[in-house]
Design a protein around this motif. Structure first.
Motif, mmCIF file in Angstrom:
data_model
loop_
_atom_site.group_PDB
_atom_site.id
_atom_site.type_symbol
_atom_site.label_atom_id
_atom_site.label_comp_id
_atom_site.label_asym_id
_atom_site.label_seq_id
_atom_site.Cartn_x
_atom_site.Cartn_y
_atom_site.Cartn_z
ATOM 1 N N SER A 1 -30.027 -4.215 -1.253
ATOM 2 C CA SER A 1 -30.323 -5.274 -0.189
ATOM 3 C C SER A 1 -29.767 -6.551 -1.405
ATOM 4 O O SER A 1 -29.184 -6.806 -2.111
ATOM 5 C CB SER A 1 -31.838 -6.045 0.088
ATOM 6 N N THR A 2 -29.063 -7.597 -0.271
ATOM 7 C CA THR A 2 -28.810 -9.027 -1.262
ATOM 8 C C THR A 2 -29.807 -9.651 -1.704
ATOM 9 O O THR A 2 -29.815 -10.938 -2.829
ATOM 10 C CB THR A 2 -27.726 -9.450 -0.279
ATOM 11 N N GLU A 3 -30.837 -9.405 -1.248
ATOM 12 C CA GLU A 3 -32.443 -10.619 -1.372
ATOM 13 C C GLU A 3 -33.215 -9.734 -1.755
ATOM 14 O O GLU A 3 -33.631 -8.710 -1.363
ATOM 15 C CB GLU A 3 -32.252 -11.147 -0.258
ATOM 16 N N GLU A 4 -34.630 -10.351 -2.277
ATOM 17 C CA GLU A 4 -35.334 -9.714 -2.692
ATOM 18 C C GLU A 4 -36.507 -8.642 -1.417
ATOM 19 O O GLU A 4 -36.649 -9.692 -0.967
ATOM 20 C CB GLU A 4 -36.307 -10.548 -3.932
ATOM 21 N N ARG B 1 -43.082 -5.503 -0.223
ATOM 22 C CA ARG B 1 -43.320 -4.825 0.654
ATOM 23 C C ARG B 1 -44.609 -4.502 1.451
ATOM 24 O O ARG B 1 -45.040 -5.271 0.840
ATOM 25 C CB ARG B 1 -43.630 -3.446 -0.291
ATOM 26 N N MET B 2 -44.435 -4.260 2.754
ATOM 27 C CA MET B 2 -45.869 -4.147 4.111
ATOM 28 C C MET B 2 -46.257 -3.451 4.126
ATOM 29 O O MET B 2 -45.915 -2.944 4.548
ATOM 30 C CB MET B 2 -45.730 -5.870 5.263
ATOM 31 N N PRO B 3 -47.834 -2.954 3.102
ATOM 32 C CA PRO B 3 -47.911 -1.596 3.633
ATOM 33 C C PRO B 3 -48.332 -1.688 5.232
ATOM 34 O O PRO B 3 -49.472 -2.877 5.973
ATOM 35 C CB PRO B 3 -49.038 -1.071 2.691
ATOM 36 N N ILE B 4 -48.082 -0.532 5.643
ATOM 37 C CA ILE B 4 -49.394 0.174 7.163
ATOM 38 C C ILE B 4 -49.973 0.479 6.917
ATOM 39 O O ILE B 4 -50.985 0.025 8.045
ATOM 40 C CB ILE B 4 -48.451 0.554 7.888
ATOM 41 N N THR B 5 -50.527 1.654 6.350
ATOM 42 C CA THR B 5 -51.963 2.272 6.094
ATOM 43 C C THR B 5 -51.972 1.683 4.388
ATOM 44 O O THR B 5 -51.553 1.281 3.835
ATOM 45 C CB THR B 5 -51.135 3.727 6.209
ATOM 46 N N GLU B 6 -52.753 2.670 4.399
ATOM 47 C CA GLU B 6 -54.090 2.072 3.500
ATOM 48 C C GLU B 6 -53.338 2.776 2.367
ATOM 49 O O GLU B 6 -53.002 2.544 1.566
ATOM 50 C CB GLU B 6 -55.223 2.818 3.500
ATOM 51 N N ASP B 7 -52.519 4.080 2.244
ATOM 52 C CA ASP B 7 -52.355 5.135 1.315
ATOM 53 C C ASP B 7 -50.921 4.247 0.783
ATOM 54 O O ASP B 7 -50.107 4.958 -0.286
ATOM 55 C CB ASP B 7 -52.011 6.622 1.213
ATOM 56 N N GLU B 8 -50.262 3.136 1.489
ATOM 57 C CA GLU B 8 -48.380 2.591 1.263
ATOM 58 C C GLU B 8 -47.995 3.480 1.343
ATOM 59 O O GLU B 8 -46.921 3.462 0.578
ATOM 60 C CB GLU B 8 -48.837 2.368 -0.164
ATOM 61 N N GLY B 9 -47.657 4.649 2.819
ATOM 62 C CA GLY B 9 -47.171 5.971 2.478
ATOM 63 C C GLY B 9 -45.799 5.592 3.383
ATOM 64 O O GLY B 9 -44.878 6.209 3.584
ATOM 65 N N ARG B 10 -46.744 4.562 4.513
ATOM 66 C CA ARG B 10 -45.466 3.598 5.436
ATOM 67 C C ARG B 10 -45.196 2.536 4.755
ATOM 68 O O ARG B 10 -47.206 1.571 5.538
ATOM 69 C CB ARG B 10 -46.092 3.769 6.929
ATOM 70 N N PHE C 1 -43.086 -1.638 5.821
ATOM 71 C CA PHE C 1 -41.549 -2.137 6.068
ATOM 72 C C PHE C 1 -41.391 -3.439 4.965
ATOM 73 O O PHE C 1 -42.328 -3.495 3.717
ATOM 74 C CB PHE C 1 -41.876 -3.206 7.095
ATOM 75 N N LEU C 2 -40.277 -3.049 4.848
ATOM 76 C CA LEU C 2 -39.421 -3.803 3.644
ATOM 77 C C LEU C 2 -39.285 -5.468 4.875
ATOM 78 O O LEU C 2 -38.232 -5.495 5.185
ATOM 79 C CB LEU C 2 -38.374 -3.460 3.227
ATOM 80 N N VAL C 3 -39.397 -6.380 4.019
ATOM 81 C CA VAL C 3 -39.260 -7.243 4.746
ATOM 82 C C VAL C 3 -38.789 -8.657 3.884
ATOM 83 O O VAL C 3 -39.100 -9.017 2.330
ATOM 84 C CB VAL C 3 -40.743 -8.421 6.000
ATOM 85 N N GLY C 4 -38.098 -9.734 4.604
ATOM 86 C CA GLY C 4 -36.562 -10.313 3.415
ATOM 87 C C GLY C 4 -37.491 -11.598 2.980
ATOM 88 O O GLY C 4 -38.539 -12.046 3.519
ATOM 89 N N SER C 5 -37.766 -11.779 1.271
ATOM 90 C CA SER C 5 -37.848 -12.887 0.895
ATOM 91 C C SER C 5 -37.546 -14.066 1.500
ATOM 92 O O SER C 5 -38.495 -15.247 1.429
ATOM 93 C CB SER C 5 -37.854 -13.166 -1.036
#
Length: 197
Positions: free
Chosen positions: A107-110, A113-122, A124-128
């Protein structure tokens, strides 16, 4: 360029030149072009003049751009990654050097990480560059439609064959031939079994 595209573009016949050599079609048969025409083709901020061969042949394409255009635009096509990069368009981003890297490094920007499940296995990556409100709106929107995402093949049962299907390119009129059994060296068998397990 196919004749239907030429007509739809409404190009002037004054720019046409006579074609003197045939083309070889996808079926291997020669096809005589109607004319030649030179038109500018733009991609991003660049435009170069391309000489098109006008063909009156039914095809599912509008225009086929060849190696001359790719070379003139300094394009690098990757069939493996189904992507095309253009050399020198943005000096800050290296060309095809980030393939295979994690999304955070490509990515060109930072990315946050926004976890969907408790174990952070899944996650989303959202732009800063998004502010906190926009970021949460994006996350909630994606999470509300979580059923459209698939992390494994097992999460995609019942795909309509009209949408995607696998087929073998074989001639059903031919008699199948059983190949001879090939025995691997013991060392190779151990490596294969370790990878399969």
């Amino acid at each position: 360029m196919f004749y239907s595209t030429y007509k739809n573009l409404g190009l002037s016949p004054d720019h046409l030149q006579t074609a003197t050599t045939p083309l070889i079609s996808f079926t291997g048969a020669p096809v005589w072009p109607l004319d030649l025409i030179t038109q500018p083709v733009r991609a991003g901020s660049r435009a170069i003049d391309v000489k098109f061969v006008e063909v009156n042949s039914p095809r599912p394409y509008n225009i086929i751009l060849g190696r001359a255009w790719l070379h003139g635009m300094k394009g690098v096509a990757s069939t493996l990654h189904q992507v095309m990069k253009f050399v020198g368009w943005n000096a800050d981003i290296p060309v095809l050097e980030n393939v295979g890297l994690p999304a955070e490094q490509r990515s060109t920007e930072e990315l946050i990480r926004m976890p969907i499940t408790e174990d952070e296995g899944r996650y989303f990556l959202v732009g800063s560059s998004l502010d906190e409100t926009e970021r949460m709106e994006m996350f909630n929107f994606l999470k509300a439609d979580i059923k459209v995402f698939a992390w494994t093949l097992e999460e995609m049962p019942g795909v309509d064959p009209l949408f995607a299907s696998h087929s073998l390119n074989v001639d059903l009129s031919r008699q199948p031939v059983v190949q001879k059994v090939r025995h691997s060296a013991a060392l190779h068998v151990e490596v294969v079994m370790s990878e399969v397990d």
